[in-house]
Design a protein around this motif. Structure first.
Motif, PDB file in Angstrom:
ATOM      1  N   ASN A 171       0.823  -1.209   0.000  1.00 38.36           N
ATOM      2  CA  ASN A 171       0.000   0.000   0.000  1.00 38.36           C
ATOM      3  C   ASN A 171       0.857   1.259   0.000  1.00 38.36           C
ATOM      4  N   TRP A 172       1.869   1.307   0.879  1.00 40.92           N
ATOM      5  CA  TRP A 172       2.723   2.495   0.908  1.00 40.92           C
ATOM      6  C   TRP A 172       3.446   2.648  -0.423  1.00 40.92           C
ATOM      7  N   TRP A 173       3.946   1.548  -0.954  1.00 40.84           N
ATOM      8  CA  TRP A 173       4.701   1.616  -2.206  1.00 40.84           C
ATOM      9  C   TRP A 173       3.830   2.143  -3.341  1.00 40.84           C
ATOM     10  N   GLN A 174       2.619   1.652  -3.418  1.00 45.06           N
ATOM     11  CA  GLN A 174       1.705   2.127  -4.456  1.00 45.06           C
ATOM     12  C   GLN A 174       1.379   3.601  -4.268  1.00 45.06           C
ATOM     13  N   THR A 175       1.130   3.999  -3.029  1.00 40.28           N
ATOM     14  CA  THR A 175       0.720   5.366  -2.726  1.00 40.28           C
ATOM     15  C   THR A 175       1.854   6.365  -2.931  1.00 40.28           C
ATOM     16  N   CYS A 176       3.046   6.020  -2.485  1.00 37.77           N
ATOM     17  CA  CYS A 176       4.112   7.013  -2.397  1.00 37.77           C
ATOM     18  C   CYS A 176       5.161   6.933  -3.500  1.00 37.77           C
ATOM     19  N   THR A 177       5.190   5.835  -4.262  1.00 37.06           N
ATOM     20  CA  THR A 177       6.105   5.764  -5.408  1.00 37.06           C
ATOM     21  C   THR A 177       5.351   5.620  -6.723  1.00 37.06           C
ATOM     22  N   GLY A 178       4.007   5.588  -6.659  1.00 31.91           N
ATOM     23  CA  GLY A 178       3.242   5.329  -7.867  1.00 31.91           C
ATOM     24  C   GLY A 178       3.398   3.898  -8.348  1.00 31.91           C
ATOM     25  N   ASN A 179       3.730   2.994  -7.427  1.00 31.49           N
ATOM     26  CA  ASN A 179       3.964   1.578  -7.728  1.00 31.49           C
ATOM     27  C   ASN A 179       5.124   1.397  -8.706  1.00 31.49           C
ATOM     28  N   TYR A 180       6.188   2.122  -8.464  1.00 28.26           N
ATOM     29  CA  TYR A 180       7.378   2.075  -9.318  1.00 28.26           C
ATOM     30  C   TYR A 180       7.991   0.678  -9.324  1.00 28.26           C
ATOM     31  N   SER A 181       8.364   0.202 -10.507  1.00 32.64           N
ATOM     32  CA  SER A 181       8.869  -1.170 -10.649  1.00 32.64           C
ATOM     33  C   SER A 181      10.366  -1.243 -10.914  1.00 32.64           C
ATOM     34  N   GLY A 182      11.041  -0.102 -10.975  1.00 31.25           N
ATOM     35  CA  GLY A 182      12.402  -0.090 -11.480  1.00 31.25           C
ATOM     36  C   GLY A 182      13.487  -0.571 -10.542  1.00 31.25           C
ATOM     37  N   ALA A 203       4.799  -3.508  -7.673  1.00 33.58           N
ATOM     38  CA  ALA A 203       5.105  -3.754  -9.080  1.00 33.58           C
ATOM     39  C   ALA A 203       6.571  -4.115  -9.273  1.00 33.58           C
ATOM     40  N   GLY A 204       6.809  -5.085 -10.154  1.00 32.12           N
ATOM     41  CA  GLY A 204       8.163  -5.443 -10.543  1.00 32.12           C
ATOM     42  C   GLY A 204       8.691  -6.684  -9.865  1.00 32.12           C
ATOM     43  N   TRP A 205       8.345  -6.890  -8.598  1.00 29.14           N
ATOM     44  CA  TRP A 205       8.851  -8.051  -7.870  1.00 29.14           C
ATOM     45  C   TRP A 205       7.944  -9.258  -8.107  1.00 29.14           C
ATOM     46  N   PRO A 206       8.440 -10.312  -8.760  1.00 31.67           N
ATOM     47  CA  PRO A 206       7.609 -11.497  -8.957  1.00 31.67           C
ATOM     48  C   PRO A 206       7.493 -12.347  -7.696  1.00 31.67           C
ATOM     49  N   VAL A 207       8.460 -12.195  -6.780  1.00 35.26           N
ATOM     50  CA  VAL A 207       8.440 -12.912  -5.504  1.00 35.26           C
ATOM     51  C   VAL A 207       8.984 -11.991  -4.417  1.00 35.26           C
ATOM     52  N   TYR A 208       8.636 -12.267  -3.184  1.00 34.47           N
ATOM     53  CA  TYR A 208       9.283 -11.586  -2.068  1.00 34.47           C
ATOM     54  C   TYR A 208      10.514 -12.385  -1.673  1.00 34.47           C
ATOM     55  N   THR A 209      11.509 -11.721  -1.121  1.00 34.74           N
ATOM     56  CA  THR A 209      12.665 -12.405  -0.560  1.00 34.74           C
ATOM     57  C   THR A 209      12.456 -12.658   0.925  1.00 34.74           C
ATOM     58  N   ILE A 210      11.912 -11.669   1.639  1.00 36.68           N
ATOM     59  CA  ILE A 210      11.574 -11.816   3.054  1.00 36.68           C
ATOM     60  C   ILE A 210      10.151 -11.302   3.240  1.00 36.68           C
ATOM     61  N   TRP A 211       9.405 -11.995   4.063  1.00 37.16           N
ATOM     62  CA  TRP A 211       8.038 -11.571   4.393  1.00 37.16           C
ATOM     63  C   TRP A 211       7.936 -11.406   5.909  1.00 37.16           C
ATOM     64  N   GLN A 212       7.674 -10.170   6.347  1.00 41.01           N
ATOM     65  CA  GLN A 212       7.385  -9.905   7.754  1.00 41.01           C
ATOM     66  C   GLN A 212       5.891 -10.127   7.945  1.00 41.01           C
ATOM     67  N   TYR A 213       5.547 -11.225   8.611  1.00 39.55           N
ATOM     68  CA  TYR A 213       4.144 -11.625   8.655  1.00 39.55           C
ATOM     69  C   TYR A 213       3.471 -11.367   9.992  1.00 39.55           C
TER      70      TYR A 213
END
Length: 245
Positions: A171-182, A203-213
């Motif tokens: 949510n933060w990434w979409q809101t504050c970077t415009g969902n930048y994938s670069g 956007a851009g990441w096909p998988v997570y490396t670490i998930w804080q759950y």
């Protein structure tokens, strides 16, 4: 004054070889998860041998915030985790409205957040998320935020030879970077989402490396709650990320 991190936390196609090189790809089958934690001085006294004996294999430890705060427990936790055999990394809490990204990367590196190929040190993480002190996006446009993050990542890479891990929420990434994938082809994603599944990734990441759950986990050796994380792969993959292999 430092306050606790608040809730929250990341597709352009990227080749499998590039993903593997920066630790982004899950192993074949992708079922194995390696347990970890992240901590700051709020955890108080930690018995790192008990933490390791409880099965925790990695920990991200708060080092710095902005350009003026070093966590009061970092110099205790960081070597203690190492000597207990916990693969550790430093993280920096970003305050993009306080200074340039490069200045904050320098502050991190100069205060213990550098990297070495010693089999137990992960590249540092940039914790960039909801602003606990004011406007959600720190008063920056999406393009300005992307530029700030790039400034941080580029300086950290120039100083250490590694691309920092990026910690955020979708949510933060979409809101504050415009969902930048670069950034997805160089910086591993550390996703924060307190739920039974990671959900949609930035956007851009096909998988997570670490998930804080979870932010309410428990681990032997730590009194009270602690953030729980899973690394997306086995210990061998985790060591590959640590050693840049």
């Amino acid at each position: 004054m430092h306050i606790p991190r608040i809730l929250g936390r990341f597709a352009v196609a990227v080749t499998a070889s590039v993903l593997a090189a920066v630790g982004l790809a899950a192993p074949a089958g992708a079922a194995v998860q390696t347990p970890g934690i992240d901590v700051s001085h709020y955890q108080g006294t930690i018995n790192w041998t008990s933490v390791r004996n409880a099965g925790i294999q990695f920990a991200y430890i708060k080092a710095t915030e902005g350009i003026g705060y070093k966590d009061t427990k970092f110099n205790t936790y960081y070597p203690a985790a190492y000597h207990a055999g916990v693969i550790r990394g430093a993280y920096h809490f970003a305050l993009p409205d306080r200074s340039t990204g490069a200045a904050q990367a320098d502050f991190l590196v100069d205060n213990g957040g550098a990297w070495s190929r010693d089999n137990l040190t992960l590249p540092a993480a940039l914790d960039i998320e909801y602003n606990p002190y004011g406007a959600t996006c720190y008063g920056k446009s999406a393009s300005a935020m992307v530029a700030w993050i790039n400034d941080f990542l580029a300086r950290y890479q120039a100083r250490t030879g590694r691309w920092a891990v990026l910690y955020s929420t979708t949510n933060w990434w979409q809101t504050c970077t415009g969902n930048y994938s670069g950034f997805a082809n160089r910086s591993p994603l550390w996703l924060a989402r307190y739920a039974s599944a990671p959900g949609t990734l930035p956007a851009g990441w096909p998988v997570y490396t670490i998930w804080q759950y979870s932010s309410t986990g428990s681990v032997a050796g730590i009194a009270g709650n602690v953030d729980r994380n899973n690394f997306n792969g086995d210990r061998g993959r985790l060591l590959a990320l640590a050693n840049n292999t």
